[in-house]
Motif scaffolding. Structure first.
Motif, PDB file in Angstrom:
ATOM      1  N   MET A  66       0.855  -1.196   0.000  1.00 28.89           N
ATOM      2  CA  MET A  66       0.000   0.000   0.000  1.00 28.89           C
ATOM      3  C   MET A  66       0.890   1.245   0.000  1.00 28.89           C
ATOM      4  SD  MET A  66      -2.913   1.155   2.778  1.00 28.89           S
ATOM      5  CE  MET A  66      -3.877  -0.308   2.396  1.00 28.89           C
ATOM      6  N   ASP A  67       0.470   2.248  -0.776  1.00 33.39           N
ATOM      7  CA  ASP A  67       1.248   3.479  -0.839  1.00 33.39           C
ATOM      8  C   ASP A  67       1.177   4.241   0.469  1.00 33.39           C
ATOM      9  OD1 ASP A  67       1.848   2.918  -3.420  1.00 33.39           O
ATOM     10  OD2 ASP A  67       0.304   4.190  -4.293  1.00 33.39           O
ATOM     11  N   ASP A  68       2.313   4.763   0.883  1.00 36.87           N
ATOM     12  CA  ASP A  68       2.356   5.654   2.036  1.00 36.87           C
ATOM     13  C   ASP A  68       2.171   7.069   1.499  1.00 36.87           C
ATOM     14  OD1 ASP A  68       2.939   7.238   4.202  1.00 36.87           O
ATOM     15  OD2 ASP A  68       4.591   5.983   4.891  1.00 36.87           O
ATOM     16  N   PRO A  69       1.128   7.789   1.916  1.00 34.55           N
ATOM     17  CA  PRO A  69       0.851   9.099   1.318  1.00 34.55           C
ATOM     18  C   PRO A  69       1.833  10.191   1.713  1.00 34.55           C
ATOM     19  CG  PRO A  69      -0.644   8.673   3.144  1.00 34.55           C
ATOM     20  CD  PRO A  69       0.141   7.408   2.933  1.00 34.55           C
ATOM     21  N   ILE A  70       2.771   9.893   2.592  1.00 31.91           N
ATOM     22  CA  ILE A  70       3.693  10.917   3.081  1.00 31.91           C
ATOM     23  C   ILE A  70       5.128  10.518   2.750  1.00 31.91           C
ATOM     24  CG2 ILE A  70       4.517  12.151   5.113  1.00 31.91           C
ATOM     25  CD1 ILE A  70       1.840  11.608   6.428  1.00 31.91           C
ATOM     26  N   LEU A  71       5.902  11.484   2.250  1.00 34.23           N
ATOM     27  CA  LEU A  71       7.315  11.237   2.002  1.00 34.23           C
ATOM     28  C   LEU A  71       8.050  11.104   3.320  1.00 34.23           C
ATOM     29  CD1 LEU A  71       8.079  13.874  -0.782  1.00 34.23           C
ATOM     30  CD2 LEU A  71       7.863  11.408  -1.117  1.00 34.23           C
ATOM     31  N   THR A  72       9.063  10.239   3.350  1.00 33.54           N
ATOM     32  CA  THR A  72       9.927  10.186   4.516  1.00 33.54           C
ATOM     33  C   THR A  72      10.819  11.426   4.512  1.00 33.54           C
ATOM     34  OG1 THR A  72      11.714   9.031   3.366  1.00 33.54           O
ATOM     35  CG2 THR A  72       9.954   7.668   4.336  1.00 33.54           C
ATOM     36  N   MET A  73      11.496  11.658   5.622  1.00 34.87           N
ATOM     37  CA  MET A  73      12.386  12.820   5.694  1.00 34.87           C
ATOM     38  C   MET A  73      13.479  12.733   4.635  1.00 34.87           C
ATOM     39  SD  MET A  73      12.809  13.527   9.810  1.00 34.87           S
ATOM     40  CE  MET A  73      13.901  14.903   9.453  1.00 34.87           C
ATOM     41  N   GLU A  74      14.005  11.532   4.424  1.00 33.60           N
ATOM     42  CA  GLU A  74      15.056  11.343   3.423  1.00 33.60           C
ATOM     43  C   GLU A  74      14.523  11.634   2.018  1.00 33.60           C
ATOM     44  OE1 GLU A  74      18.064   7.804   1.796  1.00 33.60           O
ATOM     45  OE2 GLU A  74      16.599   7.391   3.362  1.00 33.60           O
ATOM     46  N   GLU A  75      13.309  11.162   1.727  1.00 34.45           N
ATOM     47  CA  GLU A  75      12.722  11.385   0.407  1.00 34.45           C
ATOM     48  C   GLU A  75      12.408  12.858   0.178  1.00 34.45           C
ATOM     49  OE1 GLU A  75      10.561   6.981   0.237  1.00 34.45           O
ATOM     50  OE2 GLU A  75       9.452   8.755   0.866  1.00 34.45           O
ATOM     51  N   ARG A  76      11.873  13.524   1.193  1.00 31.29           N
ATOM     52  CA  ARG A  76      11.573  14.946   1.063  1.00 31.29           C
ATOM     53  C   ARG A  76      12.858  15.744   0.871  1.00 31.29           C
ATOM     54  NH1 ARG A  76       7.379  18.457   2.064  1.00 31.29           N
ATOM     55  NH2 ARG A  76       6.023  16.711   2.579  1.00 31.29           N
ATOM     56  N   GLU A  77      13.914  15.338   1.560  1.00 34.98           N
ATOM     57  CA  GLU A  77      15.204  16.011   1.407  1.00 34.98           C
ATOM     58  C   GLU A  77      15.720  15.867  -0.026  1.00 34.98           C
ATOM     59  OE1 GLU A  77      18.769  18.041   2.702  1.00 34.98           O
ATOM     60  OE2 GLU A  77      16.718  17.912   3.459  1.00 34.98           O
TER      61      GLU A  77
ATOM     62  N   CYS B  77       0.076  19.689  -4.210  1.00 33.32           N
ATOM     63  CA  CYS B  77      -0.743  18.945  -5.175  1.00 33.32           C
ATOM     64  C   CYS B  77      -0.228  17.530  -5.429  1.00 33.32           C
ATOM     65  CB  CYS B  77      -0.776  19.704  -6.510  1.00 33.32           C
ATOM     66  SG  CYS B  77      -1.620  21.293  -6.452  1.00 33.32           S
ATOM     67  N   ALA B  78       1.000  17.248  -5.032  1.00 31.52           N
ATOM     68  CA  ALA B  78       1.637  15.975  -5.382  1.00 31.52           C
ATOM     69  C   ALA B  78       1.150  14.838  -4.492  1.00 31.52           C
ATOM     70  CB  ALA B  78       3.151  16.107  -5.274  1.00 31.52           C
TER      71      ALA B  78
ATOM     72  N   ASP C  10       9.170   3.536 -21.928  1.00 34.78           N
ATOM     73  CA  ASP C  10       8.698   2.889 -20.708  1.00 34.78           C
ATOM     74  C   ASP C  10       9.547   3.354 -19.529  1.00 34.78           C
ATOM     75  OD1 ASP C  10       6.799   1.205 -22.065  1.00 34.78           O
ATOM     76  OD2 ASP C  10       8.466  -0.054 -22.703  1.00 34.78           O
ATOM     77  N   ALA C  11       8.938   3.368 -18.354  1.00 36.96           N
ATOM     78  CA  ALA C  11       9.656   3.742 -17.132  1.00 36.96           C
ATOM     79  C   ALA C  11       9.388   2.678 -16.076  1.00 36.96           C
ATOM     80  CB  ALA C  11       9.207   5.104 -16.636  1.00 36.96           C
ATOM     81  N   TYR C  12      10.469   2.094 -15.548  1.00 43.04           N
ATOM     82  CA  TYR C  12      10.365   1.032 -14.550  1.00 43.04           C
ATOM     83  C   TYR C  12      11.110   1.429 -13.278  1.00 43.04           C
ATOM     84  CZ  TYR C  12       8.909  -2.097 -18.367  1.00 43.04           C
ATOM     85  OH  TYR C  12       8.247  -2.674 -19.420  1.00 43.04           O
ATOM     86  N   ALA C  13      10.652   0.902 -12.164  1.00 40.30           N
ATOM     87  CA  ALA C  13      11.371   1.095 -10.909  1.00 40.30           C
ATOM     88  C   ALA C  13      12.626   0.233 -10.919  1.00 40.30           C
ATOM     89  CB  ALA C  13      10.487   0.715  -9.730  1.00 40.30           C
ATOM     90  N   HIS C  14      13.740   0.819 -10.516  1.00 35.91           N
ATOM     91  CA  HIS C  14      14.998   0.076 -10.387  1.00 35.91           C
ATOM     92  C   HIS C  14      15.334   0.033  -8.905  1.00 35.91           C
ATOM     93  CE1 HIS C  14      18.748  -1.596 -12.010  1.00 35.91           C
ATOM     94  NE2 HIS C  14      19.356  -0.958 -11.016  1.00 35.91           N
ATOM     95  N   GLY C  15      15.052  -1.089  -8.273  1.00 29.10           N
ATOM     96  CA  GLY C  15      15.130  -1.168  -6.828  1.00 29.10           C
ATOM     97  C   GLY C  15      13.862  -0.577  -6.223  1.00 29.10           C
ATOM     98  N   ALA C  16      13.795  -0.548  -4.908  1.00 30.78           N
ATOM     99  CA  ALA C  16      12.651   0.064  -4.224  1.00 30.78           C
ATOM    100  C   ALA C  16      12.641   1.557  -4.539  1.00 30.78           C
ATOM    101  CB  ALA C  16      12.739  -0.175  -2.728  1.00 30.78           C
ATOM    102  N   THR C  17      11.580   2.017  -5.149  1.00 30.65           N
ATOM    103  CA  THR C  17      11.549   3.378  -5.688  1.00 30.65           C
ATOM    104  C   THR C  17      10.300   4.120  -5.226  1.00 30.65           C
ATOM    105  OG1 THR C  17      12.780   2.685  -7.652  1.00 30.65           O
ATOM    106  CG2 THR C  17      11.531   4.735  -7.821  1.00 30.65           C
ATOM    107  N   THR C  18      10.496   5.379  -4.842  1.00 33.70           N
ATOM    108  CA  THR C  18       9.385   6.250  -4.457  1.00 33.70           C
ATOM    109  C   THR C  18       9.245   7.361  -5.487  1.00 33.70           C
ATOM    110  OG1 THR C  18       9.750   5.833  -2.104  1.00 33.70           O
ATOM    111  CG2 THR C  18       8.444   7.770  -2.677  1.00 33.70           C
ATOM    112  N   ILE C  19       8.013   7.550  -5.944  1.00 35.55           N
ATOM    113  CA  ILE C  19       7.723   8.527  -6.981  1.00 35.55           C
ATOM    114  C   ILE C  19       6.749   9.568  -6.451  1.00 35.55           C
ATOM    115  CG2 ILE C  19       6.616   8.849  -9.239  1.00 35.55           C
ATOM    116  CD1 ILE C  19       9.363   7.582  -9.356  1.00 35.55           C
ATOM    117  N   LEU C  20       6.986  10.807  -6.830  1.00 32.66           N
ATOM    118  CA  LEU C  20       6.068  11.896  -6.520  1.00 32.66           C
ATOM    119  C   LEU C  20       5.366  12.273  -7.826  1.00 32.66           C
ATOM    120  CD1 LEU C  20       5.484  13.449  -3.900  1.00 32.66           C
ATOM    121  CD2 LEU C  20       7.043  15.233  -4.706  1.00 32.66           C
ATOM    122  N   ASN C  21       4.028  12.331  -7.807  1.00 37.31           N
ATOM    123  CA  ASN C  21       3.248  12.592  -9.011  1.00 37.31           C
ATOM    124  C   ASN C  21       2.413  13.857  -8.855  1.00 37.31           C
ATOM    125  OD1 ASN C  21       3.339   9.813 -10.701  1.00 37.31           O
ATOM    126  ND2 ASN C  21       3.302   9.386  -8.513  1.00 37.31           N
TER     127      ASN C  21
END
Length: 239
Positions: free
Chosen positions: A1-12, A34-35, A101-112
């Motif tokens: 399930m998607d986590d709706p909040i970025l982690t501190m590392e991801e936001r950084e 909006c993301a 095409d765009a694929y995740a390479h490893g565990a990947t977090t995307i902001l849309n």
């Protein structure tokens, strides 16, 4: 399930991206407001060739492998999008369908950012037009540089430059030595060869030569750069 909040590392990673950090605080705030967040496992499809451009995308963690498929069905990797990089805006502007095409390479977090929200932000913040124009100019300069390297530099120099780029994007200091840098993005030699427009066999030969020279070390977990100065000299040797 998607986590709706970025982690501190991801936001950084998003906030310190070279392009995004140059935007005004109010524009950055409205983009992030909006993301929405999506998380993918290794190999998951993020966007498919031929799809309508419904979203503007940023990588917040991991990497996005952008690829195309040949007539024989072979996948060719064109680039890896690193954390902090935004993409997908070209298709939104011209209205054409996605070309790769765009694929995740490893565990990947995307902001849309949805296309409708992207257009609203443009209407509210005209500065985004100029910012995106500068982003496109940077991409074109990079593309021209890659084409020039492909036509003028030997594989050894191009490989050294590519490894140097990977260090800047995915390098972390080695725990065993302060002089060594480990590249956390794990690439198979075939994937590295595709980025360089060369065969896996030739890339393997060059990697072995650099390893004998003490410049790098090839480990099961990926590449370790032992001598960054030597790597830089190799990349500049034939320029």
């Amino acid at each position: 399930m998607d986590d709706p909040i970025l982690t501190m590392e991801e936001r950084e990673a998003i906030n310190t991206g070279r392009w995004f950090s140059s935007l005004s605080p109010s524009l950055r705030h409205d983009i992030l407001r909006c993301a929405f967040v999506r998380r993918y496992q290794d190999g998951d499809l993020i966007a498919a060739r031929g799809e309508p451009p419904d979203q503007w995308i940023a990588c917040a963690k991991g990497a996005v492998r952008v690829s195309s498929t040949t007539l024989t069905g072979k996948q060719i990797t064109l680039t890896y999008v690193e954390p902090g990089i935004w993409f997908g805006d070209v298709a939104i502007f011209d209205g054409d369908r996605r070309t790769h095409d765009a694929y995740a390479h490893g565990a990947t977090t995307i902001l849309n950012v949805a296309r409708a929200d992207f257009q609203k932000i443009l209407a509210l913040h005209p500065e985004l037009y100029e910012a995106l124009l500068k982003l496109q100019a940077r991409r074109i300069r990079l593309l021209f540089g890659q084409v020039e390297d492909l036509n003028t530099l030997p594989l050894r120099a191009r490989l050294a430059k590519q490894i140097g780029h990977l260090i800047r994007s995915y390098g972390v200091p080695s725990l065993s030595s302060h002089d060594e840098w480990r590249i956390t993005l794990q690439l198979a030699q075939e994937e590295l060869a595709q980025l360089l427009g060369a065969s896996r066999q030739r890339v393997n030969q060059e990697l072995k030569t650099m390893e004998r020279e003490g410049v790098i070390r090839v480990e099961p977990g990926g590449l370790v750069v032992c001598d960054r100065h030597a790597l830089q000299r190799i990349s500049e040797a034939d320029q």
